[in-house]
Design a protein around this motif. Structure first.
Motif, PDB file in Angstrom:
ATOM      1  N   TRP A  86     -17.595 -14.426  11.255  1.00 58.62           N
ATOM      2  CA  TRP A  86     -17.329 -14.186  12.636  1.00 58.62           C
ATOM      3  C   TRP A  86     -16.733 -15.786  13.079  1.00 58.62           C
ATOM      4  N   ARG A  87     -15.661 -15.621  13.873  1.00 58.41           N
ATOM      5  CA  ARG A  87     -15.137 -16.916  14.619  1.00 58.41           C
ATOM      6  C   ARG A  87     -14.403 -16.093  15.867  1.00 58.41           C
ATOM      7  N   GLY A  88     -14.710 -16.834  17.105  1.00 58.30           N
ATOM      8  CA  GLY A  88     -14.275 -16.208  18.068  1.00 58.30           C
ATOM      9  C   GLY A  88     -14.729 -17.131  19.385  1.00 58.30           C
ATOM     10  N   GLY A  89     -14.515 -16.638  20.605  1.00 55.53           N
ATOM     11  CA  GLY A  89     -15.101 -17.510  21.887  1.00 55.53           C
ATOM     12  C   GLY A  89     -13.993 -17.972  22.440  1.00 55.53           C
ATOM     13  N   GLY A  90     -13.942 -18.448  23.746  1.00 54.57           N
ATOM     14  CA  GLY A  90     -13.211 -19.307  24.373  1.00 54.57           C
ATOM     15  C   GLY A  90     -11.979 -18.683  24.912  1.00 54.57           C
ATOM     16  N   GLY A  91     -12.127 -17.464  25.087  1.00 51.08           N
ATOM     17  CA  GLY A  91     -11.144 -16.704  25.692  1.00 51.08           C
ATOM     18  C   GLY A  91      -9.678 -16.409  24.843  1.00 51.08           C
ATOM     19  N   LEU A  92      -8.409 -15.934  25.341  1.00 47.87           N
ATOM     20  CA  LEU A  92      -7.427 -15.959  24.777  1.00 47.87           C
ATOM     21  C   LEU A  92      -6.952 -17.273  23.977  1.00 47.87           C
TER      22      LEU A  92
ATOM     23  N   GLU B 200      -6.786 -21.737  12.895  1.00 48.63           N
ATOM     24  CA  GLU B 200      -7.681 -21.668  12.056  1.00 48.63           C
ATOM     25  C   GLU B 200      -8.721 -20.769  11.937  1.00 48.63           C
ATOM     26  N   ASP B 201      -9.272 -20.351  13.097  1.00 48.21           N
ATOM     27  CA  ASP B 201     -10.129 -19.158  13.041  1.00 48.21           C
ATOM     28  C   ASP B 201      -9.405 -17.797  12.353  1.00 48.21           C
ATOM     29  N   TRP B 202      -8.098 -17.767  12.929  1.00 49.50           N
ATOM     30  CA  TRP B 202      -7.325 -16.526  12.500  1.00 49.50           C
ATOM     31  C   TRP B 202      -7.230 -16.666  10.909  1.00 49.50           C
ATOM     32  N   ASP B 203      -6.931 -17.817  10.209  1.00 48.84           N
ATOM     33  CA  ASP B 203      -6.703 -17.918   9.060  1.00 48.84           C
ATOM     34  C   ASP B 203      -7.988 -17.691   8.189  1.00 48.84           C
ATOM     35  N   PHE B 204      -9.149 -17.927   8.725  1.00 47.47           N
ATOM     36  CA  PHE B 204     -10.473 -17.854   8.122  1.00 47.47           C
ATOM     37  C   PHE B 204     -10.720 -16.266   8.054  1.00 47.47           C
ATOM     38  N   LEU B 205     -10.564 -15.628   9.139  1.00 48.99           N
ATOM     39  CA  LEU B 205     -10.837 -14.302   9.157  1.00 48.99           C
ATOM     40  C   LEU B 205      -9.719 -13.197   8.443  1.00 48.99           C
TER      41      LEU B 205
ATOM     42  N   ARG C  24     -11.041 -13.810   4.578  1.00 46.79           N
ATOM     43  CA  ARG C  24     -12.085 -13.173   4.208  1.00 46.79           C
ATOM     44  C   ARG C  24     -12.140 -11.597   4.652  1.00 46.79           C
ATOM     45  N   VAL C  25     -11.760 -11.405   5.743  1.00 52.85           N
ATOM     46  CA  VAL C  25     -11.608  -9.941   6.240  1.00 52.85           C
ATOM     47  C   VAL C  25     -10.744  -8.901   5.711  1.00 52.85           C
ATOM     48  N   VAL C  26      -9.349  -9.447   5.498  1.00 54.77           N
ATOM     49  CA  VAL C  26      -8.356  -8.907   5.030  1.00 54.77           C
ATOM     50  C   VAL C  26      -7.956  -8.833   3.672  1.00 54.77           C
ATOM     51  N   GLN C  27      -7.818 -10.184   3.342  1.00 57.72           N
ATOM     52  CA  GLN C  27      -7.210 -10.557   1.885  1.00 57.72           C
ATOM     53  C   GLN C  27      -8.269 -10.025   0.917  1.00 57.72           C
ATOM     54  N   THR C  28      -9.658 -10.450   1.080  1.00 55.63           N
ATOM     55  CA  THR C  28     -10.452  -9.992   0.186  1.00 55.63           C
ATOM     56  C   THR C  28     -10.563  -8.482  -0.216  1.00 55.63           C
ATOM     57  N   LEU C  29     -10.384  -7.778   1.070  1.00 54.20           N
ATOM     58  CA  LEU C  29     -10.392  -6.162   0.873  1.00 54.20           C
ATOM     59  C   LEU C  29      -9.041  -5.838   0.077  1.00 54.20           C
ATOM     60  N   ARG C  30      -7.938  -6.298   0.462  1.00 59.37           N
ATOM     61  CA  ARG C  30      -6.528  -6.027  -0.306  1.00 59.37           C
ATOM     62  C   ARG C  30      -6.696  -6.237  -1.824  1.00 59.37           C
ATOM     63  N   HIS C  31      -7.282  -7.415  -2.005  1.00 53.35           N
ATOM     64  CA  HIS C  31      -7.398  -7.720  -3.499  1.00 53.35           C
ATOM     65  C   HIS C  31      -8.438  -6.791  -4.414  1.00 53.35           C
ATOM     66  N   THR C  32      -9.779  -6.631  -3.793  1.00 56.69           N
ATOM     67  CA  THR C  32     -10.504  -5.824  -4.419  1.00 56.69           C
ATOM     68  C   THR C  32     -10.037  -4.550  -4.470  1.00 56.69           C
TER      69      THR C  32
ATOM     70  N   ALA D 272      -8.286  -8.546  13.099  1.00 57.33           N
ATOM     71  CA  ALA D 272      -8.363  -8.825  11.538  1.00 57.33           C
ATOM     72  C   ALA D 272      -9.178  -7.596  10.940  1.00 57.33           C
ATOM     73  N   LYS D 273     -10.227  -6.983  11.878  1.00 59.22           N
ATOM     74  CA  LYS D 273     -10.873  -6.007  11.474  1.00 59.22           C
ATOM     75  C   LYS D 273      -9.984  -4.423  11.586  1.00 59.22           C
ATOM     76  N   ALA D 274      -9.003  -4.545  12.620  1.00 58.33           N
ATOM     77  CA  ALA D 274      -8.183  -3.459  12.900  1.00 58.33           C
ATOM     78  C   ALA D 274      -7.402  -3.462  11.665  1.00 58.33           C
ATOM     79  N   ALA D 275      -6.759  -4.555  11.110  1.00 58.07           N
ATOM     80  CA  ALA D 275      -5.936  -4.546  10.048  1.00 58.07           C
ATOM     81  C   ALA D 275      -6.792  -4.094   8.546  1.00 58.07           C
ATOM     82  N   ALA D 276      -8.140  -4.289   8.664  1.00 58.27           N
ATOM     83  CA  ALA D 276      -8.821  -3.991   7.511  1.00 58.27           C
ATOM     84  C   ALA D 276      -9.012  -2.281   7.640  1.00 58.27           C
TER      85      ALA D 276
END
Length: 240
Positions: A112-118, A124-129, A132-140, A177-181
């Motif tokens: 999880w990365r978030g907070g602080g409104g839009l 940096e948070d987007w790249d992390f998510l 972890r969320v999208v690329q690892t799923l695509r690869h596996t 990121a979750k929507a993309a997954a």
């Protein structure tokens, strides 16, 4: 009577059946857990092992993988950077050499990365998510897609978030990121449906996973109790 799992109304024509309705059981199936060292991963590994599955646990830290062995001693463990496709293809080759093709892939890599409104949705948070969320799923899923299609009971599952359908500014990066997954999983499930009726892709959506780990584990085990057409491309909401 089997227990019904709430299904998100934004995803029409989805079956709601869970529990033993016939079809293959998880005993004897080879199931790979991606991101197995979390509390949820340990719970899922323990439940699968108790049900008679062959569990393959994958994580980025060998020491943390011992948590899985502590509850499921016969588990085979592998360290791998799942954000690196070359590393994942090497993992697949090793798994195939040691165990043959897999019958299930449960993707539990997240964070999880978030907070602080839009304004607080940083790159940096987007790249992390995204990693972890999208690329690892695509690869596996790409590395093991042929296995799941060839299995008599291929199962693919991810854990997503109800925030996909009700995002907030402070969670925009995370929900996106979750929507993309989820979109990726729907695409894989479409491929499963075109190729036959033996493989299924399932999304489990939660508001927060804390406290639902055992519930998730039971639902993962039950994936092999229902026929693939009743499961494929369903989005199942797990609530306390």
């Amino acid at each position: 009577m089997p227990r019904l799992i709430p299904v998100d109304p934004l995803w029409p024509d989805e079956g709601q059946v869970a529990g033993p309705v016939g079809g293959p059981r998880v005993a004897g199936q080879t199931v790979l857990l991606a991101g197995a060292t979390s509390v949820a991963g340990v719970a899922v590994a323990a439940a699968l092992a108790e049900a008679g599955a062959r569990v393959l646990a994958v994580g980025s830290n060998a020491e943390r993988l011992e948590r899985v062995r502590a509850v499921a001693p016969d588990t085979s463990v592998y360290t791998c950077n799942l954000a690196d496709f070359a590393a994942v293809t090497a993992l697949a080759a090793t798994v195939h050499a040691e165990h043959g093709p897999i019958d299930g892939l449960v993707h539990l890599v997240g964070g999880w990365r978030g907070g602080g409104g839009l304004d607080g949705q940083t790159d940096e948070d987007w790249d992390f998510l995204h990693e972890r969320v999208v690329q690892t799923l695509r690869h596996t899923t790409r590395a093991f897609n042929a296995d799941l299609l060839a299995s008599m009971a291929g199962r693919l599952a991810i854990v997503s978030s109800v925030s996909v359908t009700s995002p907030t500014p402070g969670g925009a990066n995370y929900a996106s990121a979750k929507a993309a997954a989820e979109t990726w999983i729907r695409a894989v499930g479409h491929g499963f449906a075109k190729s036959g009726d033996s493989a299924a892709a399932v999304i489990f959506a939660v508001r927060a996973l804390d406290g639902l780990e055992r519930r998730l584990a039971a639902e993962v085990v039950a994936l092999w109790d229902s026929p693939a057409p009743a499961l494929n491309n369903t989005r199942r909401i797990l609530a306390p």
